[in-house]
Design a protein around this motif. Structure first.
Motif, PDB file in Angstrom:
ATOM      1  N   LEU A 195       0.823  -1.207   0.000  1.00  0.00           N
ATOM      2  CA  LEU A 195       0.000   0.000   0.000  1.00  0.00           C
ATOM      3  C   LEU A 195       0.858   1.259   0.000  1.00  0.00           C
ATOM      4  O   LEU A 195       0.459   2.280  -0.558  1.00  0.00           O
ATOM      5  CB  LEU A 195      -0.966  -0.035   1.181  1.00  0.00           C
ATOM      6  CG  LEU A 195      -1.869  -1.262   1.070  1.00  0.00           C
ATOM      7  CD1 LEU A 195      -2.553  -1.579   2.371  1.00  0.00           C
ATOM      8  CD2 LEU A 195      -2.888  -1.092  -0.040  1.00  0.00           C
ATOM      9  N   SER A 196       2.046   1.175   0.589  1.00  0.00           N
ATOM     10  CA  SER A 196       2.932   2.354   0.567  1.00  0.00           C
ATOM     11  C   SER A 196       3.290   2.669  -0.886  1.00  0.00           C
ATOM     12  O   SER A 196       3.235   3.831  -1.318  1.00  0.00           O
ATOM     13  CB  SER A 196       4.233   2.106   1.331  1.00  0.00           C
ATOM     14  OG  SER A 196       4.060   1.342   2.468  1.00  0.00           O
ATOM     15  N   PHE A 197       3.652   1.652  -1.648  1.00  0.00           N
ATOM     16  CA  PHE A 197       4.013   1.870  -3.054  1.00  0.00           C
ATOM     17  C   PHE A 197       2.822   2.411  -3.836  1.00  0.00           C
ATOM     18  O   PHE A 197       2.950   3.362  -4.609  1.00  0.00           O
ATOM     19  CB  PHE A 197       4.498   0.560  -3.700  1.00  0.00           C
ATOM     20  CG  PHE A 197       5.951   0.276  -3.429  1.00  0.00           C
ATOM     21  CD1 PHE A 197       6.944   0.866  -4.196  1.00  0.00           C
ATOM     22  CD2 PHE A 197       6.329  -0.576  -2.399  1.00  0.00           C
ATOM     23  CE1 PHE A 197       8.293   0.617  -3.952  1.00  0.00           C
ATOM     24  CE2 PHE A 197       7.668  -0.835  -2.144  1.00  0.00           C
ATOM     25  CZ  PHE A 197       8.662  -0.239  -2.917  1.00  0.00           C
ATOM     26  N   ALA A 198       1.654   1.776  -3.632  1.00  0.00           N
ATOM     27  CA  ALA A 198       0.480   2.170  -4.423  1.00  0.00           C
ATOM     28  C   ALA A 198       0.051   3.591  -4.087  1.00  0.00           C
ATOM     29  O   ALA A 198      -0.275   4.382  -4.981  1.00  0.00           O
ATOM     30  CB  ALA A 198      -0.660   1.191  -4.172  1.00  0.00           C
ATOM     31  N   LEU A 199       0.087   3.944  -2.799  1.00  0.00           N
ATOM     32  CA  LEU A 199      -0.338   5.291  -2.417  1.00  0.00           C
ATOM     33  C   LEU A 199       0.660   6.329  -2.947  1.00  0.00           C
ATOM     34  O   LEU A 199       0.268   7.395  -3.448  1.00  0.00           O
ATOM     35  CB  LEU A 199      -0.458   5.382  -0.884  1.00  0.00           C
ATOM     36  CG  LEU A 199      -1.044   6.676  -0.341  1.00  0.00           C
ATOM     37  CD1 LEU A 199      -2.447   6.927  -0.905  1.00  0.00           C
ATOM     38  CD2 LEU A 199      -1.114   6.651   1.189  1.00  0.00           C
ATOM     39  N   TYR A 200       1.932   6.007  -2.838  1.00  0.00           N
ATOM     40  CA  TYR A 200       2.965   6.919  -3.358  1.00  0.00           C
ATOM     41  C   TYR A 200       2.751   7.134  -4.861  1.00  0.00           C
ATOM     42  O   TYR A 200       2.765   8.259  -5.363  1.00  0.00           O
ATOM     43  CB  TYR A 200       4.358   6.340  -3.082  1.00  0.00           C
ATOM     44  CG  TYR A 200       5.462   7.318  -3.387  1.00  0.00           C
ATOM     45  CD1 TYR A 200       5.950   8.168  -2.407  1.00  0.00           C
ATOM     46  CD2 TYR A 200       5.990   7.418  -4.678  1.00  0.00           C
ATOM     47  CE1 TYR A 200       6.944   9.102  -2.689  1.00  0.00           C
ATOM     48  CE2 TYR A 200       6.979   8.352  -4.973  1.00  0.00           C
ATOM     49  CZ  TYR A 200       7.450   9.179  -3.980  1.00  0.00           C
ATOM     50  OH  TYR A 200       8.425  10.099  -4.268  1.00  0.00           O
ATOM     51  N   ASP A 201       2.509   6.036  -5.555  1.00  0.00           N
ATOM     52  CA  ASP A 201       2.294   6.077  -6.999  1.00  0.00           C
ATOM     53  C   ASP A 201       1.081   6.962  -7.336  1.00  0.00           C
ATOM     54  O   ASP A 201       1.161   7.873  -8.163  1.00  0.00           O
ATOM     55  CB  ASP A 201       2.063   4.630  -7.480  1.00  0.00           C
ATOM     56  CG  ASP A 201       1.811   4.552  -8.972  1.00  0.00           C
ATOM     57  OD1 ASP A 201       2.151   5.507  -9.683  1.00  0.00           O
ATOM     58  OD2 ASP A 201       1.277   3.514  -9.433  1.00  0.00           O
ATOM     59  N   HIS A 202      -0.034   6.708  -6.629  1.00  0.00           N
ATOM     60  CA  HIS A 202      -1.255   7.447  -6.948  1.00  0.00           C
ATOM     61  C   HIS A 202      -1.078   8.946  -6.695  1.00  0.00           C
ATOM     62  O   HIS A 202      -1.434   9.784  -7.535  1.00  0.00           O
ATOM     63  CB  HIS A 202      -2.425   6.899  -6.124  1.00  0.00           C
ATOM     64  CG  HIS A 202      -3.703   7.644  -6.361  1.00  0.00           C
ATOM     65  ND1 HIS A 202      -4.264   7.768  -7.609  1.00  0.00           N
ATOM     66  CD2 HIS A 202      -4.517   8.345  -5.517  1.00  0.00           C
ATOM     67  CE1 HIS A 202      -5.367   8.502  -7.532  1.00  0.00           C
ATOM     68  NE2 HIS A 202      -5.538   8.863  -6.279  1.00  0.00           N
ATOM     69  N   LEU A 203      -0.519   9.291  -5.520  1.00  0.00           N
ATOM     70  CA  LEU A 203      -0.397  10.712  -5.194  1.00  0.00           C
ATOM     71  C   LEU A 203       0.609  11.409  -6.109  1.00  0.00           C
ATOM     72  O   LEU A 203       0.360  12.514  -6.597  1.00  0.00           O
ATOM     73  CB  LEU A 203       0.008  10.909  -3.732  1.00  0.00           C
ATOM     74  CG  LEU A 203      -1.044  10.523  -2.697  1.00  0.00           C
ATOM     75  CD1 LEU A 203      -0.618  10.916  -1.305  1.00  0.00           C
ATOM     76  CD2 LEU A 203      -2.374  11.192  -2.992  1.00  0.00           C
ATOM     77  N   SER A 204       1.747  10.765  -6.335  1.00  0.00           N
ATOM     78  CA  SER A 204       2.745  11.481  -7.124  1.00  0.00           C
ATOM     79  C   SER A 204       2.437  11.424  -8.615  1.00  0.00           C
ATOM     80  O   SER A 204       2.535  12.444  -9.295  1.00  0.00           O
ATOM     81  CB  SER A 204       4.162  10.979  -6.833  1.00  0.00           C
ATOM     82  OG  SER A 204       4.256   9.624  -7.138  1.00  0.00           O
ATOM     83  N   ASN A 205       2.028  10.264  -9.110  1.00  0.00           N
ATOM     84  CA  ASN A 205       1.852  10.156 -10.565  1.00  0.00           C
ATOM     85  C   ASN A 205       0.453  10.525 -11.058  1.00  0.00           C
ATOM     86  O   ASN A 205       0.318  11.145 -12.099  1.00  0.00           O
ATOM     87  CB  ASN A 205       2.223   8.749 -11.039  1.00  0.00           C
ATOM     88  CG  ASN A 205       3.700   8.492 -10.782  1.00  0.00           C
ATOM     89  OD1 ASN A 205       4.508   9.403 -10.870  1.00  0.00           O
ATOM     90  ND2 ASN A 205       4.048   7.263 -10.440  1.00  0.00           N
ATOM     91  N   ASN A 206      -0.601  10.134 -10.316  1.00  0.00           N
ATOM     92  CA  ASN A 206      -1.956  10.477 -10.786  1.00  0.00           C
ATOM     93  C   ASN A 206      -2.365  11.883 -10.355  1.00  0.00           C
ATOM     94  O   ASN A 206      -3.042  12.592 -11.073  1.00  0.00           O
ATOM     95  CB  ASN A 206      -3.004   9.497 -10.254  1.00  0.00           C
ATOM     96  CG  ASN A 206      -2.783   8.073 -10.752  1.00  0.00           C
ATOM     97  OD1 ASN A 206      -2.041   7.867 -11.692  1.00  0.00           O
ATOM     98  ND2 ASN A 206      -3.413   7.100 -10.129  1.00  0.00           N
ATOM     99  N   LEU A 207      -1.984  12.264  -9.100  1.00  0.00           N
ATOM    100  CA  LEU A 207      -2.453  13.565  -8.589  1.00  0.00           C
ATOM    101  C   LEU A 207      -1.373  14.652  -8.599  1.00  0.00           C
ATOM    102  O   LEU A 207      -1.645  15.791  -8.235  1.00  0.00           O
ATOM    103  CB  LEU A 207      -3.006  13.405  -7.160  1.00  0.00           C
ATOM    104  CG  LEU A 207      -4.177  12.438  -6.974  1.00  0.00           C
ATOM    105  CD1 LEU A 207      -4.648  12.452  -5.529  1.00  0.00           C
ATOM    106  CD2 LEU A 207      -5.355  12.810  -7.885  1.00  0.00           C
ATOM    107  N   ASP A 208      -0.165  14.277  -8.966  1.00  0.00           N
ATOM    108  CA  ASP A 208       0.931  15.240  -9.073  1.00  0.00           C
ATOM    109  C   ASP A 208       1.221  15.959  -7.753  1.00  0.00           C
ATOM    110  O   ASP A 208       1.459  17.168  -7.724  1.00  0.00           O
ATOM    111  CB  ASP A 208       0.581  16.267 -10.171  1.00  0.00           C
ATOM    112  CG  ASP A 208       1.829  16.918 -10.716  1.00  0.00           C
ATOM    113  OD1 ASP A 208       2.924  16.356 -10.525  1.00  0.00           O
ATOM    114  OD2 ASP A 208       1.712  18.025 -11.294  1.00  0.00           O
TER     115      ASP A 208
END
Ligand SMILES: C[S@@+](CC[C@H](N)C(=O)[O-])C[C@H]1O[C@@H](n2cnc3c(N)ncnc32)[C@H](O)[C@@H]1O
Length: 390
Positions: A195-208
């Motif tokens: 979940l750490s990876f997925a949340l990091y991915d979503h916030l940085s890559n999807n939400l910038d």
């Protein structure tokens, strides 16, 4: 049509046309002997266009019917005058609560603060619109959830769904425009860091969002593996740290997540979130030994505790109710919802808490409710309450 009913239906139609509609629920059935219990509505986008998809929940099954937007007015009017006394419309701006008392002609409409800030996913075909995509996803491959060519492994489908559901639920409580940057997150008891990876991915890559995410984990080899993978996939702000939740520094935290942290480790995580003034706390509790043991010793509860599964569930309900109340006491708007169960993890409760007031002092009425509940169930100690010294 009564005025308030008419206004409510107009809010439904407006929220659809201005794209703020989140969900609709109809409840409190008129005919108590009816098999129909409740109704849930969401918007879906299908090939033929936008539809209001209504799930009719019966005692033993659910039936879904999709309605064209121009039929909604009549359908809702029928359902509310013939089947239900109550309805809630959630939009990203407000929540509209409509109710009618039995034998009364008037409807009452009240408007409350919104609990969701982003419209939910509308595509009917969820596989195409997951927030965490499998294709070309190096960390999902590194975590052995997907194969080299980006397919989710057969035995990891549940895990993948669970990760996506979790990200979707967090996404619902975030207001990206108002998030401090860099946004600081701590994942307490991160394990392998799915979940750490997925949340990091979503916030940085999807939400910038510019963020730092610290994943706290007791087991050294998971910390080493996590850091290796984070560096390999270029997640510079994601750092795994070997340590105990209870020793995590109480400063500079905007969001705390704790998923499946055992027993009182969830309390330790919530405590650190509250004490550091985190804006958002999200946890999915796991095993409730502390309260269960105290229930065992309570003669008055023996009708429940003689059945293992009921004892377990009761301990879960009491513990998580206390946690939710303590969060409310400390100014968090708190929701308890179903997350997602898998074959590997039947635990499926998620608590989301968003900071609403910052007085620092706990609100007495919630503390009183905790005391009353503990008394009722003969509970002397509950970790979160003890840590908060309330
Ligand atoms: C059930 S796993 C969940 C892992 C991850 N959060 C997830 O949902 O995929 C719980 C993790 O918390 C770690 N843990 C348990 N107690 C802890 C503590 N007091 N401090 C730090 N980590 C802890 C365990 O080592 C384990 O890896």
């Amino acid at each position: 049509m009564s005025d308030q009913l008419h206004i409510f239906i107009n809010h439904v139609l407006e929220s659809i046309s201005d794209d703020t509609f989140a969900s609709l629920s109809l409840m409190n059935k008129r005919d108590k002997s009816s098999e129909l219990r409740t109704l849930r509505g969401k918007l879906i986008e299908i090939k033929k266009g936008l539809r209001l998809s209504l799930v009719f929940r019966y005692e033993t099954n659910d039936i879904t019917k999709n309605f064209e937007v121009d039929k909604i007015d009549r359908v809702l009017n029928d359902l509310l005058t013939k089947d239900f006394f109550q309805a809630i419309l959630s939009t990203t701006h407000k929540e509209y609560h409509l109710s009618q008392k039995a034998n009364k002609a008037n409807w009452k409409l009240t408007i409350k603060e919104a609990k969701l800030y982003r419209v939910p996913e509308r595509s009917h075909d969820k596989t195409k619109n997951r927030l965490i995509k499998a294709d070309k996803n190096a960390y999902l491959h590194g975590l052995e959830i997907s194969t080299q060519d980006g397919n989710i492994r057969k035995d990891k489908q549940d895990k993948y769904r669970q990760i996506n559901k979790f990200i979707e639920l967090i996404d619902n409580v975030l207001k990206p425009d108002e998030m401090k940057q860099p946004y600081r997150i701590v994942d307490m008891g991160a394990g392998k860091g799915y979940l750490s990876f997925a949340l990091y991915d979503h916030l940085s890559n999807n939400l910038d969002i510019d963020l730092s995410l610290e994943a706290i984990e007791l087991r050294g080899h998971l910390v080493r593996n996590g850091n290796e993978l984070a560096r390999a996939v270029g997640f510079d702000g994601l750092v795994f740290k070997e340590g105990a939740i209870e020793n995590t520094p109480l400063k500079d935290i905007d969001m705390v997540i704790a998923l499946h942290a055992c027993d009182t480790a969830t309390d330790d995580a919530i405590f650190r979130g509250i004490k550091s003034g985190a804006e958002v706390i999200v946890c999915s509790p796991c095993c409730h030994k502390q309260v269960r043991k105290q229930m065992e010793a309570n003669e008055a509860l023996s009708v429940i505790t003689k059945h293992g599964i009921l004892k377990e569930r009761q301990a879960e309900i009491v513990t998580d109710t206390i946690r939710a109340l303590m969060l409310e006491a400390y100014g968090y708007q708190t929701r308890v919802m179903e997350f997602i169960a898998t074959d590997h993890t039947p635990k499926n409760l998620l608590i989301t808490a968003v900071k609403k007031t910052r007085s620092g002092l706990p609100i007495q009425k919630y503390l009183d409710k905790v005391e009353a509940l503990k008394k009722q169930f003969g509970i002397e100690k509950q970790q979160l309450q003890q840590l908060l010294g309330s």
